[in-house]
Motif scaffolding. Structure first.
Motif, PDB file in Angstrom:
ATOM      1  N   THR A 146       0.831  -1.195   0.000  1.00 10.49           N
ATOM      2  CA  THR A 146       0.000   0.000   0.000  1.00 10.49           C
ATOM      3  C   THR A 146       0.867   1.246   0.000  1.00 10.49           C
ATOM      4  N   TYR A 181      -4.866 -11.531   5.261  1.00  9.72           N
ATOM      5  CA  TYR A 181      -5.528 -11.458   6.567  1.00  9.72           C
ATOM      6  C   TYR A 181      -4.740 -10.562   7.497  1.00  9.72           C
ATOM      7  N   ASP A 182      -5.422  -9.620   8.137  1.00 10.09           N
ATOM      8  CA  ASP A 182      -4.838  -8.703   9.105  1.00 10.09           C
ATOM      9  C   ASP A 182      -5.878  -8.475  10.199  1.00 10.09           C
ATOM     10  N   SER A 185     -13.806  -6.051   7.212  1.00 10.83           N
ATOM     11  CA  SER A 185     -13.949  -7.281   7.986  1.00 10.83           C
ATOM     12  C   SER A 185     -15.065  -8.174   7.448  1.00 10.83           C
ATOM     13  N   TYR A 195      -6.442  -5.885   2.709  1.00 11.57           N
ATOM     14  CA  TYR A 195      -6.272  -6.449   4.051  1.00 11.57           C
ATOM     15  C   TYR A 195      -7.646  -6.612   4.681  1.00 11.57           C
ATOM     16  N   TRP A 196      -7.903  -7.812   5.209  1.00 13.88           N
ATOM     17  CA  TRP A 196      -9.218  -8.087   5.786  1.00 13.88           C
ATOM     18  C   TRP A 196      -9.073  -8.743   7.149  1.00 13.88           C
ATOM     19  N   SER A 197     -10.103  -8.590   7.948  1.00 13.60           N
ATOM     20  CA  SER A 197     -10.113  -9.182   9.284  1.00 13.60           C
ATOM     21  C   SER A 197     -11.400  -9.980   9.470  1.00 13.60           C
ATOM     22  N   GLN A 254      -6.237  -6.443  12.379  1.00 14.21           N
ATOM     23  CA  GLN A 254      -6.541  -5.041  12.655  1.00 14.21           C
ATOM     24  C   GLN A 254      -7.213  -4.329  11.478  1.00 14.21           C
ATOM     25  N   ALA A 255      -7.398  -5.015  10.365  1.00  7.36           N
ATOM     26  CA  ALA A 255      -7.947  -4.372   9.179  1.00  7.36           C
ATOM     27  C   ALA A 255      -9.391  -3.929   9.414  1.00  7.36           C
ATOM     28  N   SER A 256      -9.737  -2.773   8.858  1.00  9.52           N
ATOM     29  CA  SER A 256     -11.091  -2.249   9.013  1.00  9.52           C
ATOM     30  C   SER A 256     -12.095  -2.990   8.127  1.00  9.52           C
TER      31      SER A 256
END
Length: 353
Positions: A2, A93-94, A100, A54-56, A96-98
């Motif tokens: 990013t 996968y993260d 979700s 990035y997804w959570s 903390q990612a917003s």
């Protein structure tokens, strides 16, 4: 990578790279970079195209059929379908990612549970009914054979009995039987008595076979009525089977909401489909029910899911390749290349594009 990660790397290495450029350009390029630090600015990357998404995972409602850990593993498998087929880390996968993946438990999952329970009831009845039908058929064959034998035996007995009665009537008409006639008639009487006992036994056995057949038929009828009643109750509560949304992607990169799934295999397909929308595929793949991005779930390979060529084409249409400008190639080389690996020749080559 990013834009923020580019900038972070750029800030860490900024002064060492300025030194490198000052040496390379006799100070001219380095001075220009020093007074114009925005040289390290790169155009915004396209998430899902040339930058990862990035997804959570949010909390998984305990009323769903799998726990949070299993849900996460399944989601990772769904993301890997896209990453492996495209050869890029598109979905990362993260925690903390917003952006979700969340769940909402409502009548869709309740209906799914009810449908599963009804299907189990139907399957169990069909299995039992198959066994009962085989038993009934076996009894029917035996019953018909024994009934035929009994009928023939009965006709033979009746013929012998009629002949015996005629003989008795004839003897009585002439005023009595001789010793030989009496002995013959007595022998026939005893034989007929044994035949009658045998007929009674055979008749009772055939009647018992008929009773068992009737009991099995009654059990089949009762089971059929019970299953039909369960189906009617399901339809009265939930109506006829209608398609509904199992998952929903909310743009731009806000969330994926999962409403219904039957198990991990089904969930993997639902998430792979919604991840496809997150990657920029707005329209469904048409005329190919086996495609992950087809509008309806049902004909995809649940056990061994894979993106079809149509899915990949839809992704490539959503993320067309863009030619990189010389200035961006120059900056990207500065930002992303480790200082120890930088080469004046390669750097000059980017400038001369």
């Amino acid at each position: 990578m990013t834009y923020s990660k580019y900038m972070e790397r750029a800030m860490i290495n900024r002064f060492s790279r300025l030194t490198f450029l000052c040496i390379l350009g006799g100070g001219t390029i380095g001075t220009a970079l020093f007074v114009a630090p925005d040289i390290f600015h790169l155009p915004e990357s396209r998430p899902g195209c040339d930058a990862p998404i990035y997804w959570s995972l949010g909390n998984v409602d305990l009323r769903f059929p799998i726990d949070q850990h299993t849900f996460l593993l399944t989601a990772l498998e769904a993301a890997r379908l896209w990453n492996d087929r495209t050869g890029k880390e598109l979905l990362v996968y993260d925690p903390q990612a917003s952006f979700s993946v969340v769940t909402v438990f409502d009548d869709r999952q309740r209906k799914s549970y009810a449908a599963q329970s009804l299907q189990e009831t139907v399957d169990r009845f069909q299995k039992d009914a198959e066994t009962l039908k085989k038993t009934y058929e076996s009894l029917r064959v035996t019953f018909e054979r024994d009934q035929t034998t009994l009928s023939a035996h009965l006709r033979s007995y009746q013929d012998q009995l009629a002949s015996y009665n005629d003989d008795v009537s004839r003897v009585n008409a002439k005023g009595g039987a001789s010793a030989d006639e009496f002995e013959s008639l007595e022998k026939m009487r005893k034989k007929l008595s044994r035949e009658q006992e045998s007929l009674t036994y055979e008749s009772d056995r055939v009647s018992a076979e008929a009773a068992r057949m009737n009991a099995i038929a009654a059990k089949l009828n009762t089971g059929t009525a019970s299953v039909n009643g369960s189906i009617r109750a399901y339809r009265q509560k939930y109506g006829d089977s209608q398609p509904f949304i199992e998952g929903l992607y909310e743009s731009p990169l806000r969330s994926i909401t999962v409403y219904e799934f039957n198990g991990t295999d089904d969930l993997r397909l639902v998430l792979a489909h919604e991840f496809g929308h997150a990657l920029g595929i707005e329209n469904h793949v048409e005329h190919l029910p086996s495609a992950v991005m087809y509008a309806m779930m049902g004909e995809q390979d649940v056990d061994h899911p894979a993106l079809t060529d149509a899915d990949l084409t839809a992704y490539e249409a959503a993320c067309p390749a863009e030619a990189e400008a010389p200035r961006d190639a120059f900056v990207r080389y500065l930002v992303t290349t480790p200082y120890s690996e930088m080469s004046p020749g390669v750097l000059l080559k980017t400038l001369s594009r």
